[in-house]
Every structure is written in structure tokens, then in C-alpha cells.
Write a protein that holds these residues in place. Structure first.
Motif, mmCIF file in Angstrom:
data_model
loop_
_atom_site.group_PDB
_atom_site.id
_atom_site.type_symbol
_atom_site.label_atom_id
_atom_site.label_comp_id
_atom_site.label_asym_id
_atom_site.label_seq_id
_atom_site.Cartn_x
_atom_site.Cartn_y
_atom_site.Cartn_z
ATOM 1 N N GLU A 160 0.835 -1.196 0.000
ATOM 2 C CA GLU A 160 0.000 0.000 0.000
ATOM 3 C C GLU A 160 0.873 1.250 0.000
ATOM 4 O OE1 GLU A 160 -3.210 0.246 -0.171
ATOM 5 O OE2 GLU A 160 -3.900 -1.800 0.241
ATOM 6 N N ARG A 161 0.376 2.300 -0.638
ATOM 7 C CA ARG A 161 1.070 3.592 -0.558
ATOM 8 C C ARG A 161 1.085 4.067 0.900
ATOM 9 N NH1 ARG A 161 -0.803 9.310 -3.435
ATOM 10 N NH2 ARG A 161 0.955 10.562 -2.604
ATOM 11 N N GLY A 162 -0.044 3.942 1.557
ATOM 12 C CA GLY A 162 -0.141 4.230 2.980
ATOM 13 C C GLY A 162 0.020 2.934 3.762
ATOM 14 N N VAL A 163 1.247 2.600 4.132
ATOM 15 C CA VAL A 163 1.516 1.383 4.893
ATOM 16 C C VAL A 163 0.738 1.454 6.214
ATOM 17 C CG1 VAL A 163 3.340 0.066 6.054
ATOM 18 C CG2 VAL A 163 3.778 1.128 3.836
ATOM 19 N N PHE A 164 0.170 0.332 6.654
ATOM 20 C CA PHE A 164 -0.612 0.315 7.882
ATOM 21 C C PHE A 164 0.140 1.023 9.006
ATOM 22 C CE2 PHE A 164 -1.766 -4.130 6.192
ATOM 23 C CZ PHE A 164 -2.725 -3.616 5.329
ATOM 24 N N SER A 165 -0.547 1.875 9.738
ATOM 25 C CA SER A 165 0.121 2.582 10.840
ATOM 26 C C SER A 165 0.383 1.660 12.021
ATOM 27 C CB SER A 165 -0.715 3.777 11.299
ATOM 28 O OG SER A 165 -1.927 3.362 11.920
ATOM 29 N N HIS A 166 -0.583 0.830 12.370
ATOM 30 C CA HIS A 166 -0.482 -0.068 13.509
ATOM 31 C C HIS A 166 -1.102 -1.410 13.153
ATOM 32 C CE1 HIS A 166 0.026 3.907 15.292
ATOM 33 N NE2 HIS A 166 0.626 3.311 16.308
ATOM 34 N N VAL A 167 -0.625 -2.443 13.813
ATOM 35 C CA VAL A 167 -1.145 -3.796 13.586
ATOM 36 C C VAL A 167 -1.367 -4.441 14.947
ATOM 37 C CG1 VAL A 167 -0.717 -6.042 12.509
ATOM 38 C CG2 VAL A 167 0.126 -3.959 11.406
ATOM 39 N N GLY A 168 -2.501 -5.139 15.075
ATOM 40 C CA GLY A 168 -2.819 -5.826 16.317
ATOM 41 C C GLY A 168 -2.713 -7.327 16.169
ATOM 42 N N LEU A 311 -1.528 -7.599 21.563
ATOM 43 C CA LEU A 311 -0.289 -6.891 21.252
ATOM 44 C C LEU A 311 -0.520 -5.958 20.069
ATOM 45 C CD1 LEU A 311 3.212 -8.540 21.156
ATOM 46 C CD2 LEU A 311 2.519 -7.018 19.313
ATOM 47 N N PHE A 312 -0.109 -4.701 20.226
ATOM 48 C CA PHE A 312 -0.166 -3.738 19.129
ATOM 49 C C PHE A 312 1.245 -3.251 18.820
ATOM 50 C CE2 PHE A 312 -4.584 -3.302 20.577
ATOM 51 C CZ PHE A 312 -5.253 -3.419 19.363
ATOM 52 N N ILE A 313 1.575 -3.224 17.533
ATOM 53 C CA ILE A 313 2.860 -2.683 17.103
ATOM 54 C C ILE A 313 2.646 -1.366 16.369
ATOM 55 C CG2 ILE A 313 3.853 -4.990 16.843
ATOM 56 C CD1 ILE A 313 3.743 -4.547 13.770
ATOM 57 N N ASP A 314 3.652 -0.490 16.470
ATOM 58 C CA ASP A 314 3.777 0.619 15.541
ATOM 59 C C ASP A 314 4.470 0.030 14.318
ATOM 60 O OD1 ASP A 314 5.017 2.779 14.057
ATOM 61 O OD2 ASP A 314 4.525 4.076 15.749
ATOM 62 N N ASN A 315 3.747 -0.046 13.213
ATOM 63 C CA ASN A 315 4.180 -0.805 12.046
ATOM 64 C C ASN A 315 5.275 -0.116 11.236
ATOM 65 O OD1 ASN A 315 3.850 -3.124 10.270
ATOM 66 N ND2 ASN A 315 2.786 -1.765 8.840
ATOM 67 N N LEU A 316 5.623 1.127 11.602
ATOM 68 C CA LEU A 316 6.771 1.789 10.986
ATOM 69 C C LEU A 316 7.953 1.878 11.939
ATOM 70 C CD1 LEU A 316 5.068 4.659 8.949
ATOM 71 C CD2 LEU A 316 5.949 2.477 8.109
#
Length: 389
Positions: A160-168, A311-316
Motif C-alpha cells: 500500500e502507498r499508505g503502509v498500515f500505521s499499527h497492527v494488532g 499486542l499492538f505494534i507501531d508498524n513503521l
């Protein structure tokens, strides 16, 4: 650069990258920087005190991440609490909310929208046993969930152009004999690069093998502002090198990395991230090339899920990969069920240098020479490893 950028929209043909690796030169070891001045930052004392005043306990997980207790994600926390937690996620990489029990699909979706773009961005396949369309249900039993995903380092949503901000990641069923996800801090990884390599990598731009989206190999994190590395090792079809034109300040030259340059780059990126693991980790893939300098702290870990973890990550801020045991049969490991959710980007991860955000990776190579592969897993940088998205 304008004409060259426009040319990236040309029609294409795929370049083969499946040559026999036995005849290729050995991978050049990446000479790591001898110090890592920042690494993974400690928890912010003021934020820890503020959260404590709200009944929320946050404690570090070493060497990265943090555990959060005293918060039920079924009820949305106040704005200031969410802001403090999101800042810690950007700095430490991920947060594990302990003792959540088993969240329903709707409850996990609600908790996911506390972060980043605050909307769901769901692009995955939906397993018949997923509770709703936003849950990517993963399991080591294919009758229960999708198996085998993500064995190599990546960030979710790289197409994606806008990579996911966060992932759970919510562990619904903890396997009896292990099934970790491995996380690495990409800001600390950048700090490990020697000056010459850091400068060169900042000229590189990757092209996703499926969508043709362009992303920088080094970017500034939108919240922490740290320079961080970024490369999907299972879905990259080309890498552009953007350099200055001597004597012409406003012009840039583009070229594509060739097959050997790509092989060296991908292996060295893999080495860099694996070097973040503790010295006794069994998850290093080439230990002889993946040793940190003495005195540099680890910046990666294999997280062993516990019952009730959300668990949530900051995907960047962090990349991740599934540990091999996560994909091992349920008859050996015990049944593993993990529910993943993905959150809308806060802003696009666009390339620098005036390059377009997308190109036609499935068409003819626009620059003539170099690797240009559309579709599937992209460039196969190691023929002996398993790759699956």
C-alpha cells in the motif's frame, strides 16, 4: 529526474532472478557501527507517572516493547491516555496489553481503531472461521486458520502507498510448545549502519512486486522522527538507486540494482535485523554474520505469547517475522490461533527525490538494466529459504 520518473510508468517484462546460488559470490558481511548511541529508548518517566495516575501500569519488556496492565481494551481509554500509549509504542516498538481474556472479533476491531489512522484497513483473505472480515485468522492448522504467513522480515501493508500505521495481534489459542513472533526495532537497526552504508541506503527506493508502490529504504518515523530502515524481504521486485548528477544540482540519475547487488542488499538487511537478537537466540539465520559489536545492546526479540495478550505494534517502528515454530504442525507444537488486525495509515510512506508513489512493476523494465520483477514474492534473494506472504 522528471523524465526518468515518468518513464517508470512504462510497460514491462519480468527479469529472472532464479540463477543457481551455488555459483554466486559469498555474502559480504555488513560492518556494523561500533556504537549505537540511542538504541531502543527507555520508557519516558513522565508518561509512566501520568499513566500510573490513571491506574495504568506500563513496564518495559527487554530489549524492546512494553507490557500494559490495568486497562480493559473493551472500553476506550481517555484521549490523553491513548496519546501517551501511542507515543510509547512509537518509541519502544510495541505494547502488550495483558490479561484481556479472549476478545471477540468486534472488540478487537474496536481496540485497533484507538491507534494511528483510527480506521480499519483490511486487505487480507478471510478464513471461513474468522469472526469478521477485519480479522486475519492465522493458525498452524489450516482447517482453523491461514498457515505459513510471513517467515521473512517485513512490515505489514507494504503493498500500500499508505503502509498500515499499527497492527494488532491477539493470541486466541497459545500453543503448548511455542509459536512466537519476532520483532526488531528499525530505528535502532539504522543506528547500527556504518556511515557509508547509511548514506548509500538513503539513496535506495524499493518497488513492491505486486502493487508497484515505491517506498524509501530509510525513512523518518512520523511520530518519533527517528531515521528507520524499511524493506520487505518477501515482496520487493526492484530497488532504485537515486544519485546526484555531477555538476547539476537540480538533477538526479536513476538506475536499478542488478541481481548481485540485490542479493547482497537483501542478505545484509536480513543480517542487520537478525543481529538485533540476543546472543543466545536460536533465531539468527547466519550467526557468523549477525554478531553485534561488544557493548551494543540487543534490539530484537522473539515474543512468547501468553494467554490474554493483545499486542499492538507501531508498524513503521518495528519489522517482524513469524518464528519457524509458529508454522510447525499443531500435532507437534499444539494448536496456535492468532487474530491480526490492520489500521489505516496516518500518512503515505512516499519516496523522496520527486519520484512517483507508484509504477507499473508488471510492465517492461523502464531503465533497461537491473532487476525488475512483477508479481508474487518478487526477488528471490535466497533460494534455500521459505517465502510466503
Amino acid at each position: 529526474i522528471g523524465l526518468l520518473a515518468v518513464s517508470l510508468g512504462a510497460r514491462s517484462v519480468a527479469m529472472s532472478s532464479s540463477a543457481n546460488t551455488s555459483s554466486k559470490p559469498p555474502i559480504a558481511p555488513l560492518e556494523f557501527a561500533q556504537s549505537c548511541p540511542v538504541g531502543v529508548p527507555a520508557l519516558n518517566a513522565e508518561r509512566v507517572a501520568f499513566l500510573s495516575s490513571k491506574g495504568v501500569e506500563i513496564t518495559p519488556i527487554e530489549p524492546l516493547g512494553a507490557a500494559v496492565r490495568g486497562l480493559d481494551l473493551r472500553t476506550e481509554p481517555e484521549k490523553a491516555v491513548l496519546e501517551a500509549l501511542q507515543l510509547e509504542m512509537a518509541e519502544r516498538g510495541f505494547l502488550v496489553f495483558k490479561g484481556q481474556g479472549t476478545l471477540t472479533g468486534a472488540e478487537q476491531v474496536q481496540a485497533s481503531m484507538y491507534w494511528g489512522g483510527r480506521e480499519m484497513h483490511s486487505t487480507h483473505g478471510v478464513h471461513p472461521r474468522a469472526p469478521n472480515k477485519h480479522i486475519f485468522r492465522l493458525s498452524n492448522d489450516p482447517d482453523v486458520g491461514i498457515n505459513g504467513v510471513g517467515p521473512q522480515w517485513h512490515n505489514d501493508g507494504s503493498f500500500e502507498r499508505g503502509v498500515f500505521s499499527h497492527v494488532g495481534y491477539h493470541i486466541v489459542r497459545v500453543p503448548e510448545h511455542g509459536g512466537a513472533t519476532i520483532f526488531v526495532h528499525q530505528g535502532a537497526a539504522f543506528d547500527m549502519l556504518p556511515e557509508e552504508v547509511a548514506a548509500r541506503w538513503q539513496r535506495y527506493v524499493s518497488v513492491n512486486s505486486n502493487s508497484g508502490v515505491l517506498h524509501p529504504l530509510v525513512h523518518e518515523h512520523p511520530i518519533s522522527k527517528r531515521k528507520s530502515v524499511y524493506l520487505h524481504l518477501g515482496m520487493t521486485g526492484a530497488v532504485l538507486d537515486v544519485s546526484d548528477v555531477e555538476g547539476e544540482e537540480d538533477k538526479k540519475a536513476l538506475r536499478l540494482l542488478d541481481e548481485e547487488e540485490m542479493r547482497q542488499l537483501f542478505n545484509q538487511y536480513n543480517d542487520l535485523l537478525n543481529a538485533g537478537l540476543p546472543d543466545d537466540s536460536p533465531h539468527r539465520t547466519a550467526p557468523e554474520r549477525q554478531q553485534r559489536p561488544a557493548g551494543v545492546a540487543p534490539f530484537a526479540l522473539a515474543y512468547p505469547y501468553e494467554e490474554g495478550d493483545m499486542l499492538f505494534i507501531d508498524n513503521l517502528a518495528v519489522a517482524h517475522r513469524a518464528a519457524p515454530e509458529a508454522h510447525a504442525s499443531y500435532t507437534k507444537q499444539g494448536l496456535r490461533i492468532l487474530h491480526r488486525t490492520t489500521v489505516m495509515a496516518m500518512k503515505p510512506l512516499d519516496p523522496p527525490f520527486g519520484l512517483p508513489p507508484m509504477t507499473n512493476i508488471h510492465g517492461r523494465n523502464p531503465l533497461g538494466d537491473g532487476v525488475w520483477i512483477g508479481g508474487g514474492l518478487g526477488f528471490r534473494w535466497d533460494e534455500n529459504i521459505r517465502m510466503q506472504n
